[in-house]
Scaffold this active site. Sequence first.
Site, mmCIF file in Angstrom:
data_model
loop_
_atom_site.group_PDB
_atom_site.id
_atom_site.type_symbol
_atom_site.label_atom_id
_atom_site.label_comp_id
_atom_site.label_asym_id
_atom_site.label_seq_id
_atom_site.Cartn_x
_atom_site.Cartn_y
_atom_site.Cartn_z
ATOM 1 N N PRO A 135 0.676 -1.286 0.108
ATOM 2 C CA PRO A 135 -0.003 -0.053 -0.022
ATOM 3 C C PRO A 135 0.998 1.055 -0.044
ATOM 4 O O PRO A 135 2.036 1.355 0.608
ATOM 5 C CB PRO A 135 -0.762 -0.282 1.279
ATOM 6 N N GLU A 136 0.597 2.351 -0.601
ATOM 7 C CA GLU A 136 1.376 3.361 -0.919
ATOM 8 C C GLU A 136 1.001 4.515 -0.111
ATOM 9 O O GLU A 136 -0.268 4.218 0.876
ATOM 10 C CB GLU A 136 1.319 3.920 -2.247
ATOM 11 N N LYS A 160 4.857 5.925 4.529
ATOM 12 C CA LYS A 160 3.956 4.681 4.682
ATOM 13 C C LYS A 160 4.031 4.250 6.207
ATOM 14 O O LYS A 160 3.516 3.180 6.284
ATOM 15 C CB LYS A 160 4.780 3.490 3.920
ATOM 16 N N ARG A 216 13.947 9.838 10.236
ATOM 17 C CA ARG A 216 14.789 8.962 9.215
ATOM 18 C C ARG A 216 14.017 9.100 7.508
ATOM 19 O O ARG A 216 14.417 8.818 6.467
ATOM 20 C CB ARG A 216 14.866 7.344 9.181
ATOM 21 N N ASN A 264 5.699 1.823 -6.038
ATOM 22 C CA ASN A 264 5.809 1.586 -7.609
ATOM 23 C C ASN A 264 4.867 2.228 -8.449
ATOM 24 O O ASN A 264 5.405 2.574 -9.572
ATOM 25 C CB ASN A 264 5.887 0.004 -7.576
ATOM 26 N N ARG A 295 12.713 -4.198 -8.340
ATOM 27 C CA ARG A 295 11.272 -3.879 -8.492
ATOM 28 C C ARG A 295 11.103 -3.536 -9.993
ATOM 29 O O ARG A 295 11.949 -3.135 -10.678
ATOM 30 C CB ARG A 295 10.981 -2.684 -7.652
#
Length: 295
Positions: free
Chosen positions: A2-3, A52, A151, A193, A285
């Site tokens: 999930p984005e 995310k 981060r 992606n 990917r």
Amino acid sequence: MPEGHSIHRLARQFQDVFAGRRLKVSSPQGRFSEGAARLDGHLLMEAVAHGKQLLLKFDHDLFLHVHLGLYGAWSFGGDKTFAGASSIGAPRRIGERESGSSEAEPEYNGPPEPVGAVRVRLVSDHGWADLRGATTCAAITLDEAAAVLGRLGPDPLRNRPGDREEFIRRLRKRKTAVALLMMDQTVLAGVGNIYRAEVLFRQAVDPWTPGSALDAETAGRLWDDAVATMSDGVRDGKIVTTPPALWTSGAGKASDAEAHFVYKRQGLPCRACGTEVGMAEIGARKLYWCPGCQV
């Protein structure tokens, strides 16, 4: 996976239905029992999404930190006051789609018996939420939550003052291919992606261009388009990057086959120039792009 738009939808839902309520927190599966005990009985104060990462802040300055990963998903239910999506996360089909609005459970008397490996269950007086399959599920402190956020790169869906300039700086200081940088969460938080492929196509950027070779104007356009397309995803619960002019549905919605310009369209003609859409492996990917438009 999930984005970022899905995580922001989750944060919005938790804020709407759980914020300000005292929650029963348990781990039916047992893997989160210790963490659940630290959160049980406390008020949920705020739900925050960044990229995310989902952070649920409780009144004693502990957080429930969740990263859904590839297989994580939340399911929800409750009484007639408990509105929202019934499920957000994986599994999914093309793009990212959440289940539609949850229906009130008849004569609601509390959550149903757990089904499957429920890592954590949250229960209020009006509804419940179950988490399954997440990569990260942890009870963390205020300092640990700050370290998680520290981060990460800027999030287009937060789009705070200075974020655009910081993204441009981080992107342009690296010699790595922009296709990799767009999914580097320390450069740009929340893009996966699908958004990576679609934003690069929409801005006609060669995916193999080093970040350091992009001018500030082009980098800024990538940020602006990520803000626009991901905001649409938050609103719609589905990633659609094509304009209505390309949709044939009488309902005024894009079908799965019409939702994207290049993502998972390898071998098909580009919607803009007719060139065969390409697919290559980069960073373990799949990358989709148009060799005709993105030069």
